[in-house]
Design an enzyme around this catalytic site. Sequence first.
Site, PDB file in Angstrom:
ATOM      1  N   GLU A   1       8.818   2.129  11.555  1.00 14.16           N
ATOM      2  CA  GLU A   1       9.834   3.179  11.502  1.00 14.16           C
ATOM      3  C   GLU A   1       9.088   4.506  11.407  1.00 14.16           C
ATOM      4  OE1 GLU A   1      12.896   3.044  12.131  1.00 14.16           O
ATOM      5  OE2 GLU A   1      12.961   0.852  12.268  1.00 14.16           O
TER       6      GLU A   1
ATOM      7  N   GLU B   1       8.517  17.005  15.287  1.00  7.26           N
ATOM      8  CA  GLU B   1       9.006  16.811  13.922  1.00  7.26           C
ATOM      9  C   GLU B   1       8.214  17.694  12.963  1.00  7.26           C
ATOM     10  OE1 GLU B   1      10.313  13.083  11.136  1.00  7.26           O
ATOM     11  OE2 GLU B   1       8.330  12.964  12.054  1.00  7.26           O
TER      12      GLU B   1
ATOM     13  N   THR C   1       1.706   8.566  15.108  1.00  9.85           N
ATOM     14  CA  THR C   1       0.293   8.333  15.423  1.00  9.85           C
ATOM     15  C   THR C   1      -0.253   7.146  14.652  1.00  9.85           C
ATOM     16  OG1 THR C   1      -0.041  10.683  15.884  1.00  9.85           O
ATOM     17  CG2 THR C   1      -1.997   9.371  15.444  1.00  9.85           C
TER      18      THR C   1
ATOM     19  N   LYS D   1       0.866  -1.183   0.000  1.00 13.75           N
ATOM     20  CA  LYS D   1       0.000   0.000   0.000  1.00 13.75           C
ATOM     21  C   LYS D   1       0.901   1.230   0.000  1.00 13.75           C
ATOM     22  CE  LYS D   1      -2.553   3.430   1.934  1.00 13.75           C
ATOM     23  NZ  LYS D   1      -2.080   4.689   1.340  1.00 13.75           N
TER      24      LYS D   1
ATOM     25  N   GLY E   1       1.533   4.832  12.980  1.00 14.36           N
ATOM     26  CA  GLY E   1       2.320   3.640  13.245  1.00 14.36           C
ATOM     27  C   GLY E   1       1.891   2.904  14.497  1.00 14.36           C
TER      28      GLY E   1
ATOM     29  N   CYS F   1      13.018  11.451   7.233  1.00 17.19           N
ATOM     30  CA  CYS F   1      12.933  11.135   8.663  1.00 17.19           C
ATOM     31  C   CYS F   1      14.283  11.316   9.343  1.00 17.19           C
ATOM     32  CB  CYS F   1      12.403   9.724   8.878  1.00 17.19           C
ATOM     33  SG  CYS F   1      13.342   8.439   8.036  1.00 17.19           S
TER      34      CYS F   1
END
Length: 489
Positions: free
Chosen positions: A257, A392, A238, A182, A240, A291
């Site tokens: 991750e 972040e 959130t 996906k 993950g 990231c």
Amino acid sequence: MTTNVEATVQTYSNYINGEWVASGTEMTADSINPANCDDIVGRYQLSSKEDLNRAVEAASKAQRAWRKLSGSTRGDILFKAASIMEDRIDDIARTMTREMGKTYPEAKGETARGIAILRYYAGEGMRPIGDVIPSTDSDALMFTTRTPLGVVGVITPWNFPVAIPLWKAAPALIYGNTVVLKPASESAVTCAKIVDCLHEAGIPAGVLNMVTGSGSVIGQGLADHPKVNGITFTGSNTVGKKLGQAALSRGAKYQLEMGGKNPVIVAEDADLDLAAEATVSGGLKSTGQKCTATSRVIVHAAVYDEFREKLLAKVAEIKVGDGLEDGTWMGPSASEGQLKTVLSYVEKGKAEGAKLLYGGKRSEEGTNAKGYFVEPAVFDEVTADMTIAREEIFGPVLTLMKVSSFEEALELANDSEYGLSASVFTTNISKALSFINEMDAGLVRINTESAGVELQAPFGGMKQSSSHSREQGRAAIEFFTSIKTVFVK
């Protein structure tokens, strides 16, 4: 793979059981070029749970035959796909630039990395997968082997639309799993072109499937599906954690991750030119949408002013524009939503007392008016409790923080809920060793930028950045397989 809908716009289908098929919803969405909102890159399927179920069923039925193939046979398909992708590298890279905005040289470099990932994991089919272990019984043979999980759900973000799908799917496939992929909607067209390379390479029907659509339907559906044995995800904390909880609740394996708030420490003995160049590259390339991007710049007071001036001079040289144009160094934010997020953080920084030294405004000059461009931002007088120092941003925002000692710098660098990557600039071996030993991050780099890891090396974070597993390199076998101990009398 595609059908013409208009003279210049194509609709990209799902890939299920070896065929390109439209969603049963008969609904599509436009993938928009963030550098020019008038440019529709393609249309992708807005799929339903029924579409996902068909993909999972196909993967489940194909898995037994796929795992029975030798590792070298599976590797031959990955190697052939790499050659096909190499022939298409320019088209794939241009599509990536149009679809998510990173500059063409960066996109071509990422595509080349994807090719290398396929070749690396093709070789995994001929590498050891177990050990012989001495038994207390002298008449017995004891050894370990590896068994695949089964069906693996791969959920990927938009910022690395070639590298991340491949560094998840390639090891899953080589170790005998089947995959339902996906991709992020913002990069669905690019991902379809990658899947087509594997299709042309002859991957058996059902072994690799791709279903596009919303995360709440397809991503969550993968985490909830009883026939999906493992979930590997890269994205926000959130989402993950929600996917991980769903997988955990039914006993599926999961790998997450997630975010980062990555520091660079500039010690008083650092090569300041090198540090400034690497900070700009690590923090602002790909519009800060990595990231592992540098976000917090922690500088010793003795060299703070000089470093700041060198940094600002390099930032001022950056050309912001369409990634397909020659000379462009930084492209747009990947979407309107991402642009608004960056601008909102700039306003938070100013409101909380940080001093904006450079940029931070929307770039709307000339053709940039048609895209989601933002000037790189540099903040001074940032304290550890400010929002821009803690959350972040995923955009081109650097926050400068002054310290009076290396020990204070290390303490400040570790003062974060995240622990993905970090770098230090120093010519002192003792400081470098202290940084390696004391920095709470999964990736630590000395005298180089915080962003980037080589494909043959393990990658993953600590604290809230990861579920504590590792991707890439030989480490990938730990997630995508289970150890089976064999005792033969």
